[in-house]
Structures are given as structure tokens and as C-alpha cells.
Design a protein around this motif. Structure first.
Motif, PDB file in Angstrom:
ATOM      1  N   UNK A 102       7.077  31.304 -44.484  1.00 44.92           N
ATOM      2  CA  UNK A 102       7.189  29.913 -43.833  1.00 44.92           C
ATOM      3  C   UNK A 102       6.011  29.937 -43.094  1.00 44.92           C
ATOM      4  N   UNK A 103       5.575  31.079 -42.300  1.00 47.54           N
ATOM      5  CA  UNK A 103       4.290  30.726 -41.398  1.00 47.54           C
ATOM      6  C   UNK A 103       3.075  30.656 -42.461  1.00 47.54           C
ATOM      7  N   UNK A 104       2.917  31.118 -43.481  1.00 41.63           N
ATOM      8  CA  UNK A 104       1.927  30.898 -44.229  1.00 41.63           C
ATOM      9  C   UNK A 104       1.957  29.353 -44.650  1.00 41.63           C
ATOM     10  N   UNK A 162       0.589  21.140 -32.707  1.00 38.94           N
ATOM     11  CA  UNK A 162       2.032  21.660 -32.482  1.00 38.94           C
ATOM     12  C   UNK A 162       2.254  21.595 -34.005  1.00 38.94           C
ATOM     13  N   UNK A 163       3.631  22.337 -33.953  1.00 39.39           N
ATOM     14  CA  UNK A 163       4.336  22.683 -35.112  1.00 39.39           C
ATOM     15  C   UNK A 163       5.914  22.544 -35.057  1.00 39.39           C
ATOM     16  N   UNK A 164       6.381  22.091 -35.993  1.00 43.43           N
ATOM     17  CA  UNK A 164       7.869  21.907 -35.925  1.00 43.43           C
ATOM     18  C   UNK A 164       8.297  22.485 -37.271  1.00 43.43           C
ATOM     19  N   UNK A 165       9.178  23.538 -37.064  1.00 43.63           N
ATOM     20  CA  UNK A 165       9.971  23.961 -38.442  1.00 43.63           C
ATOM     21  C   UNK A 165      11.402  23.686 -38.115  1.00 43.63           C
ATOM     22  N   UNK A 166      11.861  23.099 -39.168  1.00 45.95           N
ATOM     23  CA  UNK A 166      13.274  22.816 -39.422  1.00 45.95           C
ATOM     24  C   UNK A 166      14.041  23.542 -40.639  1.00 45.95           C
ATOM     25  N   UNK A 167      14.669  24.640 -39.959  1.00 48.28           N
ATOM     26  CA  UNK A 167      15.228  25.360 -41.026  1.00 48.28           C
ATOM     27  C   UNK A 167      16.490  24.844 -41.961  1.00 48.28           C
ATOM     28  N   UNK A 197       2.201  19.137 -37.042  1.00 53.65           N
ATOM     29  CA  UNK A 197       2.719  19.341 -38.264  1.00 53.65           C
ATOM     30  C   UNK A 197       4.170  19.739 -38.178  1.00 53.65           C
ATOM     31  N   UNK A 198       5.022  19.211 -39.322  1.00 47.41           N
ATOM     32  CA  UNK A 198       6.358  19.285 -39.321  1.00 47.41           C
ATOM     33  C   UNK A 198       6.903  19.833 -40.627  1.00 47.41           C
ATOM     34  N   UNK A 199       7.669  20.845 -40.966  1.00 48.60           N
ATOM     35  CA  UNK A 199       7.783  21.399 -41.899  1.00 48.60           C
ATOM     36  C   UNK A 199       9.333  21.964 -42.072  1.00 48.60           C
ATOM     37  N   UNK A 200      10.071  21.501 -43.376  1.00 46.73           N
ATOM     38  CA  UNK A 200      11.334  21.971 -43.411  1.00 46.73           C
ATOM     39  C   UNK A 200      11.434  23.286 -44.451  1.00 46.73           C
ATOM     40  N   UNK A 201      12.240  24.336 -43.774  1.00 48.67           N
ATOM     41  CA  UNK A 201      12.258  25.719 -44.577  1.00 48.67           C
ATOM     42  C   UNK A 201      13.462  25.662 -45.218  1.00 48.67           C
ATOM     43  N   UNK A 202      13.233  25.958 -46.496  1.00 46.65           N
ATOM     44  CA  UNK A 202      14.482  25.892 -47.406  1.00 46.65           C
ATOM     45  C   UNK A 202      14.635  27.292 -48.123  1.00 46.65           C
TER      46      UNK A 202
END
Length: 250
Positions: free
Chosen positions: A208-210, A128-133, A169-174
Motif C-alpha cells: 500500500x505504501x509503495x 497529504x495522503x488519505x488511504x481508505x481501507x 493523494x487519495x487511495x483505496x486499499x483493497x
């Protein structure tokens, strides 16, 4: 077929995520406040890409809206994009406290609650994936907005570390300045922002996807903003704040 839930999905970065994911064959759950705009977006995406698109009208600054999206997430998704957000035109002392609290609820409480609701099923599947903008503003001092985005970055990195080895995976997008409705809705004058600082929402999402596929915890799209955030991390905070005031909103 994988499923992604995207908040703030009818405009800007959220809409760009929806387009990219639909093009990749991902089923969608679109969340936003405007019911009619949601329906229009869903119909357009389904016709163009042939994917299943579910709509969930919800105001994430209200408890009933948050609860509705939490319930949907508990039934399972493969990707959560916490994108919904807004800004204020005025400074901290000129914004009503109620409006500041709405911002904190959307940028912090909603991100925490929705991430927490999505994780159990992801962990159970070991995928699973989480992207926090968040925003480049997270690395500078610019009122409640930058403070809330700094929280989102720290929260994302903390969750990513805690989930290491689970397959989630969890990622912050900045991103920096992106050509969307964001500034217009906030009534911000951005006429003084240099052209080279503007990014396209689709490019932000592609990077972000990359970065998510590469397992990065923080994604900063474009070389120019990588440089800017690098400076922001290491220069004195007062100097960073002065720079932010000069290039930020009037």
C-alpha cells in the motif's frame, strides 16, 4: 516530522500501518475504541521506534466519536488511514437492521467525514495522503459488507480525481484475506479458505505504501488478488456472486 492518524489502529492492518509508519519516523495518532489497548500499543511503538504517539479513544459508529476525530484532523495531519471496520457472519436478511446501519456508518459515513475533515489542511499545504481501507470484496457481490467497500473504492477514486493537481493523494486499499482478528471477531468460519489466499498484514501495508507513492488510486496487494479482482471486474455479476459465495464465509 510528519504525522499520521490511523483508525482501528490496535489490531490487524491498522496495527501494521502503525508499525510501518513508526519505523519510518512518522508521529502517530492512534484511534480505536479500547482505551487500555490503545495505551499499550502507543507505549510499545514509542519504546521501539522513538516516535511521538498520541491516543484518541473513539467509537466511530457514534456521533461523539466521529466528532472527536474530525476535530483532531482539522488541526492537521499528513496522512489519514481510514482502516476501522467489521464484518457480519450472517447474510443480509439474517442481520439486524441496526447492525447493518452501524456498518454503513463506519465504512461509509466515517470514511467520508474523516476524509473531508482532513483535506482542507492538506490542500493548504499542497501535500497529504488519505488511504481508505476497502477490500477485494468491493469487486464482488457479498451483502452489505461488499456494497460498503465498493462505495469506499468509488469514493476514493472520485476524491483522487477531484484533488488532482493539489498535491493531495487519495487511495483505496483493497486486500483479500488477511491474517488478523477480523474474522474471529465476526464469528466467521474461514477454515475452508485455501492457504494461498491468505496475506500477511505487514505485506499488505508495504504494498500500500509503495502504491501510494506511485500515485495509484486503487491498491490491490499481491498478484493473486490482482488476478481475482481483474476477473471480478469483467465476468457477469451473477457468476461473480456465485464465486464469492463459494469461497466466502460459511
Amino acid at each position: 516530522m510528519p504525522t499520521a492518524l490511523v483508525t482501528g489502529a490496535t489490531a490487524g492492518i491498522g496495527a501494521a500501518f502503525a508499525r510501518r509508519l513508526a519505523a519510518d519516523g512518522v508521529s502517530l495518532v492512534l484511534v480505536a475504541r479500547d482505551r487500555e489497548r490503545l495505551a499499550s500499543s502507543a507505549e510499545a511503538l514509542h519504546k521501539r521506534y522513538g516516535v511521538e504517539v498520541e491516543t484518541l479513544p473513539a467509537d466511530l459508529t457514534l456521533d461523539e466519536g466521529l466528532a472527536a476525530v474530525e476535530e483532531r484532523l482539522r488541526s492537521g495531519v499528513d496522512l489519514l488511514v481510514n482502516n476501522a471496520g467489521f464484518g457480519h457472519r450472517a447474510g443480509f436478511l439474517d442481520v439486524p437492521v441496526a447492525d447493518e446501519l452501524r456498518m454503513l456508518r463506519l465504512h461509509c459515513e466515517a470514511v467520508l467525514r474523516l476524509t473531508r475533515a482532513a483535506l482542507p489542511s492538506m490542500i493548504a499545504k499542497e501535500r497529504g495522503y488519505v488511504v481508505n481501507v476497502a477490500s477485494v470484496a468491493a469487486f464482488f457481490t457479498r451483502g452489505t459488507y461488499s456494497a460498503s467497500k465498493a462505495w469506499a473504492v468509488n469514493f476514493s477514486e472520485s476524491a483522487a480525481a477531484e484533488l488532482a493537481g493539489t498535491g493531495v493523494r487519495v487511495m483505496a486499499l483493497c486486500p483479500g484475506f488477511v491474517r488478523t482478528e477480523f474474522h474471529e471477531r465476526a464469528g466467521m468460519d474461514v477454515s475452508g479458505i485455501p492457504r494461498f489466499l491468505w496475506l500477511r498484514a505487514d505485506r499488505v501495508v508495504d504494498e500500500a505504501v509503495r502504491d501510494l507513492a506511485l500515485g495509484r488510486w486503487v491498491s490491490v496487494p499481491s498478484a493473486r488478488y490482482k488476478l481475482i479482482t481483474g476477473v471480478g471486474r469483467y465476468v457477469p455479476r451473477r457468476l461473480a456472486g456465485a464465486v464469492s459465495r463459494r469461497i466466502g464465509r460459511r
